[in-house]
Motif scaffolding. Structure first.
Motif, short mmCIF file in Angstrom:
data_model
loop_
_atom_site.label_atom_id
_atom_site.label_comp_id
_atom_site.label_asym_id
_atom_site.label_seq_id
_atom_site.Cartn_x
_atom_site.Cartn_y
_atom_site.Cartn_z
N ALA A 226 0.83 -1.22 0.00
CA ALA A 226 0.00 0.00 0.00
C ALA A 226 0.86 1.27 0.00
O ALA A 226 0.58 2.20 -0.78
CB ALA A 226 -0.96 -0.01 1.20
N PRO A 227 1.92 1.35 0.82
CA PRO A 227 2.78 2.54 0.72
C PRO A 227 3.42 2.69 -0.66
O PRO A 227 3.57 3.81 -1.15
CB PRO A 227 3.86 2.28 1.80
N LEU A 228 3.79 1.57 -1.28
CA LEU A 228 4.39 1.64 -2.62
C LEU A 228 3.39 2.20 -3.62
O LEU A 228 3.73 3.07 -4.43
CB LEU A 228 4.86 0.25 -3.05
N VAL A 229 2.16 1.72 -3.57
CA VAL A 229 1.13 2.21 -4.49
C VAL A 229 0.90 3.71 -4.30
O VAL A 229 0.75 4.47 -5.26
CB VAL A 229 -0.19 1.42 -4.30
N HIS A 230 0.90 4.13 -3.04
CA HIS A 230 0.73 5.56 -2.75
C HIS A 230 1.88 6.38 -3.32
O HIS A 230 1.66 7.44 -3.92
CB HIS A 230 0.64 5.77 -1.24
N ILE A 295 13.47 1.30 -7.47
CA ILE A 295 14.26 0.91 -6.29
C ILE A 295 14.09 1.91 -5.16
O ILE A 295 13.91 1.54 -3.99
CB ILE A 295 15.74 0.77 -6.67
N LEU A 296 14.11 3.19 -5.49
CA LEU A 296 13.95 4.22 -4.46
C LEU A 296 12.57 4.16 -3.81
O LEU A 296 12.44 4.32 -2.60
CB LEU A 296 14.20 5.60 -5.08
N LEU A 297 11.55 3.91 -4.62
CA LEU A 297 10.20 3.78 -4.07
C LEU A 297 10.08 2.54 -3.20
O LEU A 297 9.45 2.57 -2.13
CB LEU A 297 9.16 3.74 -5.20
N LEU A 298 10.70 1.45 -3.63
CA LEU A 298 10.67 0.23 -2.82
C LEU A 298 11.37 0.44 -1.48
O LEU A 298 10.87 0.01 -0.43
CB LEU A 298 11.35 -0.91 -3.59
N LEU A 303 10.64 0.67 4.27
CA LEU A 303 11.04 1.29 5.54
C LEU A 303 9.94 2.18 6.11
O LEU A 303 10.11 2.77 7.18
CB LEU A 303 12.32 2.11 5.34
N GLU A 304 8.82 2.29 5.35
CA GLU A 304 7.69 3.13 5.75
C GLU A 304 8.14 4.56 5.99
O GLU A 304 7.80 5.20 6.99
CB GLU A 304 6.99 2.55 6.98
N LEU A 305 8.94 5.04 5.04
CA LEU A 305 9.45 6.41 5.10
C LEU A 305 9.04 7.17 3.84
O LEU A 305 8.79 6.55 2.80
CB LEU A 305 10.99 6.40 5.19
N PRO A 306 8.99 8.50 3.91
CA PRO A 306 8.72 9.27 2.69
C PRO A 306 9.91 9.18 1.74
O PRO A 306 11.03 8.88 2.17
CB PRO A 306 8.51 10.70 3.20
N LEU A 307 9.64 9.41 0.47
CA LEU A 307 10.72 9.43 -0.51
C LEU A 307 11.66 10.59 -0.21
O LEU A 307 11.21 11.71 0.07
CB LEU A 307 10.12 9.58 -1.91
N MET A 308 12.97 10.34 -0.25
CA MET A 308 13.94 11.39 0.06
C MET A 308 13.80 12.55 -0.92
O MET A 308 13.64 12.34 -2.12
CB MET A 308 15.36 10.84 -0.01
N PRO A 309 13.84 13.79 -0.40
CA PRO A 309 13.77 14.95 -1.30
C PRO A 309 14.90 14.90 -2.33
O PRO A 309 16.03 14.54 -2.00
CB PRO A 309 13.95 16.15 -0.35
#
Length: 369
Positions: A226-230, A295-298, A303-309
């Motif tokens: 679900a986090p990946l889809v988001h 890979i970055l999204l995965l 890790l249930e973290l936001p994507l790095m800026p």
């Protein structure tokens, strides 16, 4: 061809369902009371190409204006074993409807567009309610692949706000042992179609809760899906079934689903990228922007973290970068294995500098190797 010779001819299944839902139609299936030999005969008389693709089961493919039409005689099941059925031909559309899987797939239409609805599937379709025809356990035991089709169809056509049919889920949970009878190729095909849905996370969560996910993919965990889809949606990335499969984890996925060599290589590449310590820029340089983005999204989802800026921008920069040193530039000082080692060391320095070191600076650095 069929109607002018006194036969019934009804569009059926996905082409009717999709047309009513205003989504693209991929395949055209027609049901008829004409026996397959009669269909072949009429097609030949009409000057059309007829192919006996499944004539023993009542199916003939007729090509008209370069479009294949799969024409199947009305059938009723005589005997089933969970993988294949013994069928008898019928003259009645009601018999044909009762042997299908879901009510929304048992909709027929005449050539003039009139919908024929033997089992009340139209109201289910309008409500985006996925429901097995008649008794859910009976339908599942006729073909255990319907378990996976249920989740796949719900992901594509169901109403997530309404949830899933409790009777269907109970029947699925009670029949997971039957999944062992399915070929890995059939399972893999269904899983890829499911994971290609806009948001398969609720369906996969239901697969976990009914025991289906663990049965098919031991060790798989859907928490990152679900986090990946988001995250995909937030950056406008199209669904990638292999990326989503990687998010599920689990051992021996390639073998469990009989993935193609290309798909298995991509899944292994994504998995290795997630485990690596490569920076976003390095990922872009080594794998290209699209794979680096996956890979970055995965990494973020797991890790249930936001994507790095700026991570995607760095990946894009890396994908466009070109290492300025060539083997010929170093051959006056390095040969053989030493040359390869020097190139690798300089490339690592260049990547670490975020691709800013010039050729002259790298050549100067080579004096220290």
């Amino acid at each position: 061809m069929l109607e002018t010779h006194g036969h019934q001819a009804l569009l059926v299944g996905g082409c009717v369902r999709n047309a009513l839902m205003h989504v693209p139609v991929n395949d055209i299936d027609i049901s008829t009371d004409a026996r397959p030999e009669r269909v072949m005969e009429l097609a030949k008389a009409a000057g059309l190409n007829a192919i006996p693709t499944g004539i023993e089961h009542g199916t003939v493919t007729v090509v008209a204006k370069d479009i294949p039409h799969e024409i199947t005689t009305f059938r009723r099941d005589v005997e089933t074993d969970g993988r294949r059925a013994v069928v008898a031909f019928s003259d009645h559309v009601e018999d044909d409807a009762h042997r299908r899987d879901f009510t929304m797939n048992a909709l027929y239409a005449r050539a003039d567009g009139t919908v024929v609805d033997p089992l009340g599937g139209l109201s289910d379709l309008k409500a985006r309610r996925l429901r097995f025809i008649d008794n859910a356990e009976d339908r599942i035991r006729e073909d255990y692949l319907r378990i996976l089709r249920y989740f796949r169809f719900h992901a594509h056509y169901g109403d997530p706000a309404e949830g899933m049919d409790p009777e269907a889920l109970a029947a699925i949970a009670a029949n997971t042992d039957g999944l062992a009878s399915l070929s890995k190729e059939r399972v893999g095909s269904e899983m890829m179609k499911l994971l290609g849905a806009p948001d398969p996370a609720p369906a996969v969560a239901a697969m976990r809760s009914t025991g289906v996910l663990g049965n098919l993919l031991p060790g798989a965990d859907d928490r990152a899906l679900a986090p990946l889809v988001h995250l995909e949606s937030s950056i406008g990335l199209l669904p990638d079934p292999i990326c989503r499969l990687t998010a599920l984890g689990g051992a021996d996925l390639s073998e469990a689903l009989r993935l193609s060599k290309k798909a298995a290589r991509q899944r292994d590449l994504l998995h290795a990228g997630v485990e690596s310590t490569d920076t976003p820029g390095a990922l872009g340089y080594r794998h290209g922007h699209d794979t680096a983005a996956s890979i970055l999204l995965l990494r973020a989802a797991m890790l249930e973290l936001p994507l790095m800026p700026d991570a995607l921008a760095a990946a894009q920069q890396g994908s466009a970068a070109s290492f300025p040193i060539r083997p010929a530039d170093l051959m006056d000082r390095f040969q053989g294995a030493a040359l390869g080692k020097a190139l690798k060391a300089l490339e690592a320095q260049w990547i670490a500098s975020e691709f800013t070191l010039s050729k002259a600076e790298l050549l100067a650095a080579s004096d220290q190797l």
